[in-house]
Design an enzyme around this catalytic site. Sequence first.
Site, PDB file in Angstrom:
ATOM      1  N   TYR A  13       0.830  -1.216   0.000  1.00 47.86           N
ATOM      2  CA  TYR A  13       0.000   0.000   0.000  1.00 47.86           C
ATOM      3  C   TYR A  13       0.862   1.262   0.000  1.00 47.86           C
ATOM      4  CZ  TYR A  13      -3.802  -3.160   1.034  1.00 47.86           C
ATOM      5  OH  TYR A  13      -4.716  -4.177   0.961  1.00 47.86           O
ATOM      6  N   LYS A  38       9.600  -8.103  -4.046  1.00 50.80           N
ATOM      7  CA  LYS A  38       9.890  -9.537  -4.084  1.00 50.80           C
ATOM      8  C   LYS A  38       9.210 -10.226  -5.262  1.00 50.80           C
ATOM      9  CE  LYS A  38      10.362 -11.290   0.424  1.00 50.80           C
ATOM     10  NZ  LYS A  38       9.795 -11.719   1.668  1.00 50.80           N
ATOM     11  N   GLU A 170     -11.409 -11.073  11.716  1.00 51.56           N
ATOM     12  CA  GLU A 170     -11.797 -11.114  10.295  1.00 51.56           C
ATOM     13  C   GLU A 170     -11.629 -12.522   9.721  1.00 51.56           C
ATOM     14  OE1 GLU A 170      -9.974  -7.869   8.063  1.00 51.56           O
ATOM     15  OE2 GLU A 170     -11.753  -6.685   8.551  1.00 51.56           O
ATOM     16  N   ASP A 301       4.009  -0.337   7.736  1.00 55.04           N
ATOM     17  CA  ASP A 301       4.245  -1.166   8.924  1.00 55.04           C
ATOM     18  C   ASP A 301       5.677  -1.106   9.431  1.00 55.04           C
ATOM     19  OD1 ASP A 301       1.598  -1.876   8.712  1.00 55.04           O
ATOM     20  OD2 ASP A 301       1.936  -4.021   8.475  1.00 55.04           O
ATOM     21  N   LYS A 379     -17.250  -1.817   4.085  1.00 56.98           N
ATOM     22  CA  LYS A 379     -15.944  -2.492   4.036  1.00 56.98           C
ATOM     23  C   LYS A 379     -15.547  -2.743   2.580  1.00 56.98           C
ATOM     24  CE  LYS A 379     -12.535  -4.872   6.028  1.00 56.98           C
ATOM     25  NZ  LYS A 379     -11.460  -4.649   5.071  1.00 56.98           N
TER      26      LYS A 379
HETATM   27  P1  FAD Z   1       2.353  -4.164   2.646  1.00 58.02           P
HETATM   28  O1  FAD Z   1       1.124  -3.659   2.014  1.00 58.02           O
HETATM   29  O2  FAD Z   1       2.258  -5.409   3.449  1.00 58.02           O
HETATM   30  O3  FAD Z   1       3.430  -4.380   1.485  1.00 58.02           O
HETATM   31  C1  FAD Z   1       4.763  -4.756   1.686  1.00 58.02           C
HETATM   32  C2  FAD Z   1       5.347  -5.175   0.330  1.00 58.02           C
HETATM   33  O4  FAD Z   1       6.749  -5.392   0.471  1.00 58.02           O
HETATM   34  C3  FAD Z   1       4.773  -6.470  -0.215  1.00 58.02           C
HETATM   35  O5  FAD Z   1       4.498  -6.329  -1.589  1.00 58.02           O
HETATM   36  C4  FAD Z   1       5.890  -7.494   0.006  1.00 58.02           C
HETATM   37  O6  FAD Z   1       5.899  -8.547  -0.935  1.00 58.02           O
HETATM   38  C5  FAD Z   1       7.127  -6.618  -0.154  1.00 58.02           C
HETATM   39  N1  FAD Z   1       8.307  -7.116   0.550  1.00 58.02           N
HETATM   40  C6  FAD Z   1       8.387  -7.552   1.836  1.00 58.02           C
HETATM   41  N2  FAD Z   1       9.660  -7.849   2.157  1.00 58.02           N
HETATM   42  C7  FAD Z   1      10.397  -7.609   1.043  1.00 58.02           C
HETATM   43  C8  FAD Z   1      11.798  -7.676   0.758  1.00 58.02           C
HETATM   44  N3  FAD Z   1      12.676  -8.055   1.688  1.00 58.02           N
HETATM   45  N4  FAD Z   1      12.214  -7.331  -0.488  1.00 58.02           N
HETATM   46  C9  FAD Z   1      11.320  -6.936  -1.431  1.00 58.02           C
HETATM   47  N5  FAD Z   1      10.003  -6.826  -1.217  1.00 58.02           N
HETATM   48  C10 FAD Z   1       9.546  -7.151   0.004  1.00 58.02           C
HETATM   49  N6  FAD Z   1      -5.393  -2.311   7.525  1.00 58.02           N
HETATM   50  C11 FAD Z   1      -6.413  -1.464   7.245  1.00 58.02           C
HETATM   51  O7  FAD Z   1      -6.213  -0.232   7.217  1.00 58.02           O
HETATM   52  N7  FAD Z   1      -7.672  -1.928   6.986  1.00 58.02           N
HETATM   53  C12 FAD Z   1      -7.958  -3.252   6.954  1.00 58.02           C
HETATM   54  O8  FAD Z   1      -9.108  -3.647   6.712  1.00 58.02           O
HETATM   55  C13 FAD Z   1      -6.905  -4.177   7.217  1.00 58.02           C
HETATM   56  N8  FAD Z   1      -7.136  -5.498   7.154  1.00 58.02           N
HETATM   57  C14 FAD Z   1      -6.098  -6.380   7.339  1.00 58.02           C
HETATM   58  C15 FAD Z   1      -6.360  -7.749   7.204  1.00 58.02           C
HETATM   59  C16 FAD Z   1      -5.347  -8.660   7.398  1.00 58.02           C
HETATM   60  C17 FAD Z   1      -5.635 -10.128   7.248  1.00 58.02           C
HETATM   61  C18 FAD Z   1      -4.028  -8.198   7.723  1.00 58.02           C
HETATM   62  C19 FAD Z   1      -2.920  -9.205   7.923  1.00 58.02           C
HETATM   63  C20 FAD Z   1      -3.769  -6.849   7.860  1.00 58.02           C
HETATM   64  C21 FAD Z   1      -4.800  -5.925   7.657  1.00 58.02           C
HETATM   65  N9  FAD Z   1      -4.583  -4.540   7.761  1.00 58.02           N
HETATM   66  C22 FAD Z   1      -5.604  -3.652   7.516  1.00 58.02           C
HETATM   67  C23 FAD Z   1      -3.229  -4.017   8.026  1.00 58.02           C
HETATM   68  C24 FAD Z   1      -2.567  -3.645   6.671  1.00 58.02           C
HETATM   69  O9  FAD Z   1      -2.702  -4.713   5.765  1.00 58.02           O
HETATM   70  C25 FAD Z   1      -1.102  -3.277   6.812  1.00 58.02           C
HETATM   71  O10 FAD Z   1      -0.965  -2.299   7.810  1.00 58.02           O
HETATM   72  C26 FAD Z   1      -0.583  -2.742   5.453  1.00 58.02           C
HETATM   73  O11 FAD Z   1      -0.585  -3.779   4.513  1.00 58.02           O
HETATM   74  C27 FAD Z   1       0.806  -2.140   5.581  1.00 58.02           C
HETATM   75  O12 FAD Z   1       1.157  -1.604   4.332  1.00 58.02           O
HETATM   76  P2  FAD Z   1       2.678  -1.551   3.880  1.00 58.02           P
HETATM   77  O13 FAD Z   1       2.719  -0.757   2.622  1.00 58.02           O
HETATM   78  O14 FAD Z   1       3.549  -1.153   5.005  1.00 58.02           O
HETATM   79  O15 FAD Z   1       3.054  -3.082   3.565  1.00 58.02           O
HETATM   80  P1  NAD Z   2      -3.102  -6.894  16.974  1.00 53.69           P
HETATM   81  O1  NAD Z   2      -1.810  -6.659  17.647  1.00 53.69           O
HETATM   82  O2  NAD Z   2      -3.994  -5.757  16.707  1.00 53.69           O
HETATM   83  O3  NAD Z   2      -3.949  -7.968  17.796  1.00 53.69           O
HETATM   84  C1  NAD Z   2      -3.333  -9.125  18.313  1.00 53.69           C
HETATM   85  C2  NAD Z   2      -4.202  -9.748  19.400  1.00 53.69           C
HETATM   86  O4  NAD Z   2      -3.540 -10.906  19.879  1.00 53.69           O
HETATM   87  C3  NAD Z   2      -4.432  -8.832  20.599  1.00 53.69           C
HETATM   88  O5  NAD Z   2      -5.806  -8.814  20.890  1.00 53.69           O
HETATM   89  C4  NAD Z   2      -3.590  -9.469  21.696  1.00 53.69           C
HETATM   90  O6  NAD Z   2      -4.148  -9.288  22.981  1.00 53.69           O
HETATM   91  C5  NAD Z   2      -3.613 -10.933  21.302  1.00 53.69           C
HETATM   92  N1  NAD Z   2      -2.473 -11.711  21.814  1.00 53.69           N
HETATM   93  C6  NAD Z   2      -1.178 -11.307  21.927  1.00 53.69           C
HETATM   94  N2  NAD Z   2      -0.428 -12.302  22.469  1.00 53.69           N
HETATM   95  C7  NAD Z   2      -1.257 -13.352  22.674  1.00 53.69           C
HETATM   96  C8  NAD Z   2      -1.069 -14.671  23.186  1.00 53.69           C
HETATM   97  N3  NAD Z   2       0.133 -15.098  23.605  1.00 53.69           N
HETATM   98  N4  NAD Z   2      -2.132 -15.491  23.257  1.00 53.69           N
HETATM   99  C9  NAD Z   2      -3.362 -15.086  22.838  1.00 53.69           C
HETATM  100  N5  NAD Z   2      -3.598 -13.852  22.348  1.00 53.69           N
HETATM  101  C10 NAD Z   2      -2.550 -12.985  22.253  1.00 53.69           C
HETATM  102  O7  NAD Z   2      -2.736  -7.667  15.595  1.00 53.69           O
HETATM  103  P2  NAD Z   2      -3.629  -7.883  14.304  1.00 53.69           P
HETATM  104  O8  NAD Z   2      -5.028  -8.231  14.637  1.00 53.69           O
HETATM  105  O9  NAD Z   2      -2.846  -8.823  13.442  1.00 53.69           O
HETATM  106  O10 NAD Z   2      -3.634  -6.457  13.615  1.00 53.69           O
HETATM  107  C11 NAD Z   2      -2.414  -5.904  13.134  1.00 53.69           C
HETATM  108  C12 NAD Z   2      -2.664  -4.524  12.582  1.00 53.69           C
HETATM  109  O11 NAD Z   2      -3.467  -4.608  11.407  1.00 53.69           O
HETATM  110  C13 NAD Z   2      -3.413  -3.626  13.562  1.00 53.69           C
HETATM  111  O12 NAD Z   2      -2.915  -2.346  13.453  1.00 53.69           O
HETATM  112  C14 NAD Z   2      -4.839  -3.676  13.062  1.00 53.69           C
HETATM  113  O13 NAD Z   2      -5.531  -2.473  13.353  1.00 53.69           O
HETATM  114  C15 NAD Z   2      -4.640  -3.846  11.571  1.00 53.69           C
HETATM  115  N6  NAD Z   2      -5.787  -4.550  10.981  1.00 53.69           N
HETATM  116  C16 NAD Z   2      -6.875  -3.791  10.698  1.00 53.69           C
HETATM  117  C17 NAD Z   2      -8.007  -4.413  10.191  1.00 53.69           C
HETATM  118  C18 NAD Z   2      -9.212  -3.570   9.852  1.00 53.69           C
HETATM  119  O14 NAD Z   2      -9.131  -2.347   9.958  1.00 53.69           O
HETATM  120  N7  NAD Z   2     -10.327  -4.159   9.464  1.00 53.69           N
HETATM  121  C19 NAD Z   2      -8.013  -5.805   9.974  1.00 53.69           C
HETATM  122  C20 NAD Z   2      -6.873  -6.537  10.301  1.00 53.69           C
HETATM  123  C21 NAD Z   2      -5.764  -5.893  10.824  1.00 53.69           C
END
Ligand code: FAD
Ligand code: NAD
Length: 405
Positions: A13, A38, A170, A301, A379
């Site tokens: 992103y 990557k 989720e 991140d 969403k």
């Molecule tokens: P990313 O979007 O993860 O991109 C990183 C990129 O770097 C990737 O293309 C990867 O392949 C590449 N890369 C990694 N390491 C290397 C390397 N060593 N060399 C070359 N390339 C590499 N956030 C929200 O705001 N709303 C949501 O609804 C939401 N839902 C989520 C659902 C899930 C299941 C998860 C896991 C996370 C969610 N998040 C959500 C959090 C969000 O996805 C992350 O915060 C976001 O993707 C971070 O963006 P970024 O650009 O830092 O990295």
């Molecule tokens: P998180 O850190 O937000 O949540 C992790 C959860 O795991 C916490 O509730 C914590 O108490 C629990 N936990 C930690 N250690 C544990 C243990 N030993 N045993 C059991 N439970 C334990 O991580 P996430 O849910 O992966 O989210 C990561 C980031 O991505 C956050 O910033 C979140 O806001 C974002 N995200 C956003 C969305 C959305 O906006 N819809 C969806 C997914 C992720």
Amino acid sequence: MKRPKIVVLGAGYGGLMTVTRLQKQLGNNEADIVLVNKNDYHYETTWLHEASAGTLHHDRVRYDIKDVIDRSKVDFVQATALKVDHQAKKVILDNGQLDYDYLVVALGGASETFGIQGLDKYAFSIVNVNAARQIREHIEYQFATYRAEEVKNPNRLTIVVGGAGFTGIEFLGELGNRIPELCKEYDIDQKLVRVICVEAAPSALPGFDPELVKYAMANLEKKGIEFMIGTAIKEATPEGIVVAKGENETEEIKAETVIWAAGVRGNPIIEASEFENMRGRVKVDPDLRAPGLSDVFVIGDCSLVINEEINRPFPPTAQIAMQQGELVARNIARLVKGNTHLESFTFDNKGTVCSLGDDDAIGVVFGKKVTGTKASFMKKMIDNRALFMIGGVPLTVKKGKFNIF
Ligand code: FAD
Ligand code: NAD
């Protein structure tokens, strides 16, 4: 005069927002822009829970990077970045090295296991397309094997999800819809399947609106999800997990599938490159540069931005990563044009919507609570917006979610 070279690491992103904005703001003769990733595709990290549960094919969550970059202005290099040498202004890749005048580190996060034994070996994490595909296939394999084996192993039908943060919730929402389909496909009585969510904090979605949390848990429980709240995972083993029970006791939960969704940290390259960091995240300056480095920006991140109102870091999200990408593009364009006055980053929080499967969600949007199909619609619109922001109408039409109801 030599054109400055801008290297952007990561096409997630943050990285793609940076590059797609830079290619608009700079002319061909003003700078050389190089994007390193990557894979030759971008994946929507925010949709990976769907691909992991098998409710959305993994090809739906990714698209070709070449479809969104202007190849007359941006060189794409498919490589894994290994280390940044900020003194020599070079990035070491698995297939060479690149020098830079300006660097943007946007490599995303990694799973945080807090040193808990066995998690690296025995648990899956929802971190990229390959992991999502593996999780989906692993779960299907357990169902198929249970059906086929003479002596049944009931643990094949137990799935543990560690963490009831947004990722865990989720994913559970998707599993709630996927399990009945799998049971039908493999002729398995759904009563034999257990999906257990283990959460260490005293509540699911710690810190989120309690009424919405109650709604989410009730709807997931209706779909058969069990919650163990206030219970920490202590270890993962070949047979399942060990959780804390009371002061000094533990309990074993047998499960052939364990998904660790309990935390993220910054990309390991941050530590390998000796940036000042906290759990792989760089506490960036207001203009999103790494402290003490005038030519290195860190976003998404990999970065840490403090929410001054509560003096705690903003949670790492796609929303913040995209806003940071926009700002970094503007700041680099200024530097390239000789303007050293950079803008400071202010996060414009539009809210949070958490999916509970294809047809349900909870959220707080512009300060208002939403639930059910309305929240689910929102969403999908948020998901489509991310596509639109990076690839405009063509990408949104190609990859968008239009299965509204
Ligand atoms: P990313 O979007 O993860 O991109 C990183 C990129 O770097 C990737 O293309 C990867 O392949 C590449 N890369 C990694 N390491 C290397 C390397 N060593 N060399 C070359 N390339 C590499 N956030 C929200 O705001 N709303 C949501 O609804 C939401 N839902 C989520 C659902 C899930 C299941 C998860 C896991 C996370 C969610 N998040 C959500 C959090 C969000 O996805 C992350 O915060 C976001 O993707 C971070 O963006 P970024 O650009 O830092 O990295
Ligand atoms: P998180 O850190 O937000 O949540 C992790 C959860 O795991 C916490 O509730 C914590 O108490 C629990 N936990 C930690 N250690 C544990 C243990 N030993 N045993 C059991 N439970 C334990 O991580 P996430 O849910 O992966 O989210 C990561 C980031 O991505 C956050 O910033 C979140 O806001 C974002 N995200 C956003 C969305 C959305 O906006 N819809 C969806 C997914 C992720």
